[in-house]
Design an enzyme around this catalytic site. Structure first.
Site, short mmCIF file in Angstrom:
data_model
loop_
_atom_site.label_atom_id
_atom_site.label_comp_id
_atom_site.label_asym_id
_atom_site.label_seq_id
_atom_site.Cartn_x
_atom_site.Cartn_y
_atom_site.Cartn_z
N ARG A 25 0.88 -1.42 -0.07
CA ARG A 25 -0.13 -0.09 0.56
C ARG A 25 0.67 1.12 0.22
O ARG A 25 0.18 2.06 0.53
CB ARG A 25 -0.59 0.21 1.00
CG ARG A 25 -1.61 -1.17 1.14
CD ARG A 25 -3.15 -0.67 -0.35
NE ARG A 25 -4.29 -1.48 -0.07
CZ ARG A 25 -5.16 -1.49 0.22
NH1 ARG A 25 -5.98 0.27 0.54
NH2 ARG A 25 -6.74 -2.50 0.13
N ARG A 29 -2.83 7.04 0.12
CA ARG A 29 -3.06 7.79 1.26
C ARG A 29 -2.21 8.22 1.87
O ARG A 29 -2.23 9.43 2.69
CB ARG A 29 -4.14 8.01 1.58
CG ARG A 29 -5.92 7.11 0.39
CD ARG A 29 -6.41 6.48 1.26
NE ARG A 29 -6.60 5.39 1.57
CZ ARG A 29 -7.65 4.79 2.28
NH1 ARG A 29 -8.75 5.49 3.04
NH2 ARG A 29 -6.67 3.93 3.13
N ARG A 38 -5.57 12.04 -6.39
CA ARG A 38 -6.54 11.09 -6.51
C ARG A 38 -7.49 12.30 -6.33
O ARG A 38 -9.20 12.12 -7.68
CB ARG A 38 -6.71 11.29 -5.01
CG ARG A 38 -7.66 10.71 -4.63
CD ARG A 38 -8.27 9.15 -4.96
NE ARG A 38 -9.03 8.20 -3.76
CZ ARG A 38 -10.57 9.16 -4.08
NH1 ARG A 38 -10.78 9.64 -5.00
NH2 ARG A 38 -10.97 8.03 -3.16
N ASP A 75 -6.54 -2.45 -8.02
CA ASP A 75 -6.83 -2.55 -7.10
C ASP A 75 -7.11 -4.21 -7.10
O ASP A 75 -7.64 -4.46 -8.01
CB ASP A 75 -8.24 -1.72 -6.59
CG ASP A 75 -8.94 -2.02 -5.34
OD1 ASP A 75 -8.34 -1.40 -4.44
OD2 ASP A 75 -10.13 -3.30 -4.76
O1 1CP Z 1 -0.05 0.63 -2.94
C1 1CP Z 1 -0.35 -0.15 -3.14
O2 1CP Z 1 -0.64 -1.77 -2.15
C2 1CP Z 1 -0.81 -0.59 -4.66
C3 1CP Z 1 -2.20 -0.08 -5.06
C4 1CP Z 1 -3.70 -1.01 -3.78
C5 1CP Z 1 -3.72 -2.77 -3.44
C6 1CP Z 1 -2.28 -3.03 -4.01
C7 1CP Z 1 -4.77 -0.70 -3.58
C8 1CP Z 1 -5.54 0.40 -3.95
N1 1CP Z 1 -5.43 -2.17 -3.56
C9 1CP Z 1 -4.50 -2.65 -2.73
C10 1CP Z 1 -4.90 -4.15 -2.73
C11 1CP Z 1 -5.73 -4.31 -1.77
N2 1CP Z 1 -7.55 -3.98 -2.09
C12 1CP Z 1 -6.26 -5.44 -1.08
C13 1CP Z 1 -5.32 -6.49 -0.33
C14 1CP Z 1 -4.13 -6.57 -0.21
C15 1CP Z 1 -4.41 -5.86 1.88
O3 1CP Z 1 -4.76 -6.89 2.70
O4 1CP Z 1 -4.59 -4.33 1.70
C16 1CP Z 1 -7.97 -5.60 -0.23
C17 1CP Z 1 -8.52 -6.40 0.38
C18 1CP Z 1 -8.44 -4.19 -1.88
C19 1CP Z 1 -10.08 -4.00 -1.13
C20 1CP Z 1 -10.50 -2.70 -0.66
N3 1CP Z 1 -9.47 -1.61 -1.56
C21 1CP Z 1 -9.76 -2.57 0.31
C22 1CP Z 1 -10.95 -2.69 1.62
C23 1CP Z 1 -12.09 -3.33 2.22
C24 1CP Z 1 -13.12 -3.66 3.19
O5 1CP Z 1 -12.76 -3.11 3.86
O6 1CP Z 1 -12.27 -5.15 4.07
C25 1CP Z 1 -10.12 -0.62 0.54
C26 1CP Z 1 -10.09 0.61 1.69
C27 1CP Z 1 -9.43 -0.69 -1.00
C28 1CP Z 1 -9.87 0.85 -1.57
C29 1CP Z 1 -8.54 1.08 -1.57
N4 1CP Z 1 -7.52 0.32 -3.04
C30 1CP Z 1 -6.74 1.05 -2.76
C31 1CP Z 1 -6.66 2.42 -2.01
C32 1CP Z 1 -5.53 3.25 -2.29
C33 1CP Z 1 -7.51 2.57 -1.21
C34 1CP Z 1 -7.95 3.39 -0.39
C35 1CP Z 1 -9.20 4.16 -1.13
C36 1CP Z 1 -8.82 5.80 -1.59
O7 1CP Z 1 -8.07 6.20 -2.13
O8 1CP Z 1 -9.73 6.63 -2.22
#
Ligand code: 1CP
Length: 343
Positions: A25, A29, A38, A75
């Site tokens: 991640r 953010r 963003r 994502d």
């Molecule tokens: O920097 C990086 O790692 C690359 C970007 C990346 C990756 C690898 C994002 C951007 N998402 C992910 C993978 C991801 N997405 C996972 C696996 C990794 C982990 O366990 O953290 C999962 C479970 C998600 C699903 C997801 N997407 C969630 C969790 C939901 C939940 O309630 O269980 C969330 C909050 C997101 C949104 C998201 N994805 C990425 C970002 C930066 C964000 C935040 C949203 C934003 O910037 O507005």
């Protein structure tokens, strides 16, 4: 040619001069530069599907933090979307699927897509990133593991227990197996698409591995992970199954290069279970990075010594939290780069 290929060498078990480091991640953010792009994108989904913008935020942590790899900004939920289940991103709340898949009947709406068509913006972003990086560091591609995607597709949103997903394993195993197989087929095609576009390694995130018991993980989930590892032969594969210490031996038996560890795993115990022929990745508790610089340096050094100087890729035990100070992140990265392993 890559100028800095430390991560690839560590993944392949070749000697490295120092431990490579990146953060799950990292593209996100924590960086004000990310938040600016963003905002420009208007929405998260727009950012993910606009190759120029996705490429820009992918490269930011390389320029700003000095990590040894970039990870594609995207994502895991783009795969269910490509299979016929679009997601929405509620501002400040996270992703959600307005429709869910819970029965054989629902499965009629879910297909194995032509990924080159449905996910065309991904290879486009990869090509831009590779051009801009110009060999400075490797690019990591990724996908969600079939079980973790199964969780979101059946439940519809995040959950502490994913009991809808787990219930279906026992109440309707034929449906559960059919959905898992479709997700696995799509994931393999998707990872191959990323490899063909130029990613140098891939990571599979099984973020919700820890809600299952050892037997169910072994019988229901590991076969799909095995298929993925066997299919992706061109680049090193990292498997990260969070909260699944009980499955460490099963994962180490798969043909993956690297086993990702969450912070609850003891590095020395994991090395014993995994054996000498896999690289380990991880596993500092992200919360350490809220502390003062001296504490971060001490805890990071302790972790590095526990893993030893070879066959280790330094990372956190899960993604960096959005409100962790950038200075703490820098201190972590710099400590890894400057660390002298006790001989
Ligand atoms: O920097 C990086 O790692 C690359 C970007 C990346 C990756 C690898 C994002 C951007 N998402 C992910 C993978 C991801 N997405 C996972 C696996 C990794 C982990 O366990 O953290 C999962 C479970 C998600 C699903 C997801 N997407 C969630 C969790 C939901 C939940 O309630 O269980 C969330 C909050 C997101 C949104 C998201 N994805 C990425 C970002 C930066 C964000 C935040 C949203 C934003 O910037 O507005």
């Amino acid at each position: 040619m890559l100028t800095n290929d430390l991560i690839l060498r560590a993944a392949r078990g070749e000697r490295v001069e120092r431990t490579p480091v990146w953060l799950m991640r990292q593209a996100g953010r924590i960086l004000k530069e990310y938040r600016a792009v963003r905002e420009q994108a208007g929405s998260f989904i727009n950012l993910v599907t606009t190759p120029e913008l996705a490429a820009e935020v992918t490269i930011q942590p390389v320029d700003i933090l000095g990590v040894d790899a970039a990870i594609l900004f995207s994502d895991i939920l783009v795969v269910p979307e490509a299979m016929g289940l679009p997601y929405v991103m509620d501002e400040g709340k996270g992703p959600r699927f307005p429709e869910v898949v819970r029965s054989m009947d629902d499965l009629k709406r879910i297909h194995v897509p032509d990924v080159a068509d449905a996910l065309h913006y991904v290879p486009a972003a990869i090509k831009l990133v590779k051009q801009d990086l110009n060999g400075r560091v490797p690019l990591i591609g990724f996908a969600g593991a079939p079980w973790t995607l199964f969780c979101y597709m059946t439940e519809g949103k995040g959950s502490k227990t994913f009991s809808v997903a787990r219930r279906s394993l026992y109440a309707d195993p034929a449906f559960a197996t059919a959905l898992m197989d479709r997700i696995t087929d799509t994931t393999i095609a998707y990872l191959k698409l990323q490899v063909a576009a130029g990613v140098d390694m891939v990571q599979v995130f099984d973020s919700w591995a820890g809600v299952l018991d050892a037997h169910t993980y072994r019988t229901f989930v590991v076969p799909g992970l095995k298929r993925i590892c066997e299919a992706i032969t061109e680049v090193p594969v990292t498997l990260f199954a969070k909260d699944a210490w009980f499955a460490t031996a099963d994962i180490a038996a798969l043909p993956c290069a690297t086993v990702g560890l969450d912070w609850a795993q003891d590095p020395r115990w994991a090395r014993q279970v995994v054996g000498p022929d896999r690289t380990l990745q991880g596993n500092l508790d992200p919360c350490v990075l809220y502390a003062d610089g001296a504490t971060i340096a001490r805890e990071t050094a302790r972790m590095l010594d526990a893993f030893g100087p070879q066959r280790h890729i330094a990372n956190l035990g899960h993604g960096v939290y959005p409100d962790i100070p950038v200075d703490g992140v820098r201190r972590f990265i710099d400590t890894v780069k400057e660390h002298n392993h006790r001989k």
